[in-house]
Scaffold this active site. Structure first.
Site, PDB file in Angstrom:
ATOM      1  N   HIS A 299      53.775  67.127   2.713  1.00 62.62           N
ATOM      2  CA  HIS A 299      54.261  68.103   1.794  1.00 62.62           C
ATOM      3  C   HIS A 299      54.438  68.112   0.554  1.00 62.62           C
ATOM      4  O   HIS A 299      53.588  66.795  -0.064  1.00 62.62           O
ATOM      5  CB  HIS A 299      56.103  68.156   2.110  1.00 62.62           C
ATOM      6  CG  HIS A 299      56.359  66.960   2.549  1.00 62.62           C
ATOM      7  ND1 HIS A 299      56.901  65.931   3.011  1.00 62.62           N
ATOM      8  CD2 HIS A 299      56.645  65.841   0.694  1.00 62.62           C
ATOM      9  CE1 HIS A 299      57.196  64.770   2.061  1.00 62.62           C
ATOM     10  NE2 HIS A 299      57.423  64.453   1.073  1.00 62.62           N
TER      11      HIS A 299
HETATM   12  C1  T46 Z   1      58.548  61.518  -0.180  1.00 64.10           C
HETATM   13  C2  T46 Z   1      57.562  61.201   1.510  1.00 64.10           C
HETATM   14  C3  T46 Z   1      56.678  59.931   0.360  1.00 64.10           C
HETATM   15  C4  T46 Z   1      67.336  62.261   4.836  1.00 64.10           C
HETATM   16  O1  T46 Z   1      67.607  62.628   5.996  1.00 64.10           O
HETATM   17  N1  T46 Z   1      67.259  61.605   3.732  1.00 64.10           N
HETATM   18  C5  T46 Z   1      65.820  60.953   2.926  1.00 64.10           C
HETATM   19  O2  T46 Z   1      66.359  60.563   2.184  1.00 64.10           O
HETATM   20  C6  T46 Z   1      65.397  61.376   3.592  1.00 64.10           C
HETATM   21  C7  T46 Z   1      63.665  61.353   2.658  1.00 64.10           C
HETATM   22  C8  T46 Z   1      64.727  61.825   4.929  1.00 64.10           C
HETATM   23  N2  T46 Z   1      65.602  62.516   5.724  1.00 64.10           N
HETATM   24  C9  T46 Z   1      64.894  62.965   6.955  1.00 64.10           C
HETATM   25  C10 T46 Z   1      64.444  64.483   7.110  1.00 64.10           C
HETATM   26  C11 T46 Z   1      63.837  64.051   7.887  1.00 64.10           C
HETATM   27  O3  T46 Z   1      64.226  64.785   8.756  1.00 64.10           O
HETATM   28  O4  T46 Z   1      64.837  61.848   7.326  1.00 64.10           O
HETATM   29  C12 T46 Z   1      63.745  62.500   8.333  1.00 64.10           C
HETATM   30  C13 T46 Z   1      62.126  61.729   8.319  1.00 64.10           C
HETATM   31  O5  T46 Z   1      61.424  63.324   6.627  1.00 64.10           O
HETATM   32  P1  T46 Z   1      60.309  63.263   6.135  1.00 64.10           P
HETATM   33  O6  T46 Z   1      59.539  63.438   7.365  1.00 64.10           O
HETATM   34  O7  T46 Z   1      60.453  64.111   5.410  1.00 64.10           O
HETATM   35  O8  T46 Z   1      59.486  61.779   5.966  1.00 64.10           O
HETATM   36  P2  T46 Z   1      57.989  61.353   5.307  1.00 64.10           P
HETATM   37  O9  T46 Z   1      57.971  60.021   5.567  1.00 64.10           O
HETATM   38  O10 T46 Z   1      56.825  62.582   6.061  1.00 64.10           O
HETATM   39  O11 T46 Z   1      58.309  61.851   4.235  1.00 64.10           O
HETATM   40  C14 T46 Z   1      58.914  61.087   2.835  1.00 64.10           C
HETATM   41  C15 T46 Z   1      60.369  62.062   2.215  1.00 64.10           C
HETATM   42  O12 T46 Z   1      60.798  62.441   2.861  1.00 64.10           O
HETATM   43  C16 T46 Z   1      59.826  62.552   1.347  1.00 64.10           C
HETATM   44  O13 T46 Z   1      60.737  62.887   0.254  1.00 64.10           O
HETATM   45  O14 T46 Z   1      57.211  62.093  -0.484  1.00 64.10           O
HETATM   46  O15 T46 Z   1      58.468  60.005   2.034  1.00 64.10           O
END
Ligand code: T46
Length: 133
Positions: free
Chosen positions: A49
């Site tokens: 993303h």
């Molecule tokens: C990024 C990279 C480096 C929350 O509810 N609160 C939060 O502060 C975060 C970061 C995530 N979430 C939830 C959203 C999803 O349901 O946790 C779940 C996993 O998040 P995501 O699939 O977006 O995780 P990554 O590792 O793909 O991305 C994360 C961050 O979301 C993103 O902003 O830049 O790490």
């Protein structure tokens, strides 16, 4: 793509090392949120993303991982493996994290609170967004 890696200040003596990061001094934004990613399987890829406005620093405070950074024109890969080196991931930067070593903890300093509308999770939409700016 300008240099996105930053070496933070470190204090080391015979008892160990300490790295410190001050908002708006060592990172160019107010830190509103801190989160960390861990227990990642070695074959997992995360990210996929870009953010519309969020600014972040990613730091592997333990272990190592690779990060692909794509601004819509150029892709750069960095290997994070030093707890006092971080990579800046600004807005409009498609990013993917992978090749996590066992036990890795990826710390993220973010300029804003969690906001799903700030995410662009579709690559074609990302390219359109970059072009439209
Ligand atoms: C990024 C990279 C480096 C929350 O509810 N609160 C939060 O502060 C975060 C970061 C995530 N979430 C939830 C959203 C999803 O349901 O946790 C779940 C996993 O998040 P995501 O699939 O977006 O995780 P990554 O590792 O793909 O991305 C994360 C961050 O979301 C993103 O902003 O830049 O790490």
């Amino acid at each position: 793509m300008e240099d996105l890696l930053k070496t933070f200040k470190q204090s080391t003596n015979n008892t160990g090392s300490l790295t410190f990061i001050e908002a708006q001094r060592d990172v160019p934004f107010e830190i509103k949120r801190v989160y960390y990613i861990y227990n990642v399987a070695g074959n997992a890829r995360r990210g996929f993303h870009a953010h519309r406005e969020l600014k972040q620093f990613l730091i592997c405070i333990s272990g190592s991982c690779s990060v692909d950074l794509n601004d819509g024109t150029t892709t750069r890969t960095v290997r994070l493996q030093d707890p006092n080196i971080g990579v800046y991931v600004g807005p409009k930067m498609w990013h993917e994290m992978y090749d996590f070593a066992e036990g890795t903890v990826l710390l993220v300093l973010a300029s804003g609170y969690y906001s799903e509308p700030d995410y662009i999770r579709n690559y074609e939409e990302f390219l359109q967004f970059v072009k439209s700016e």
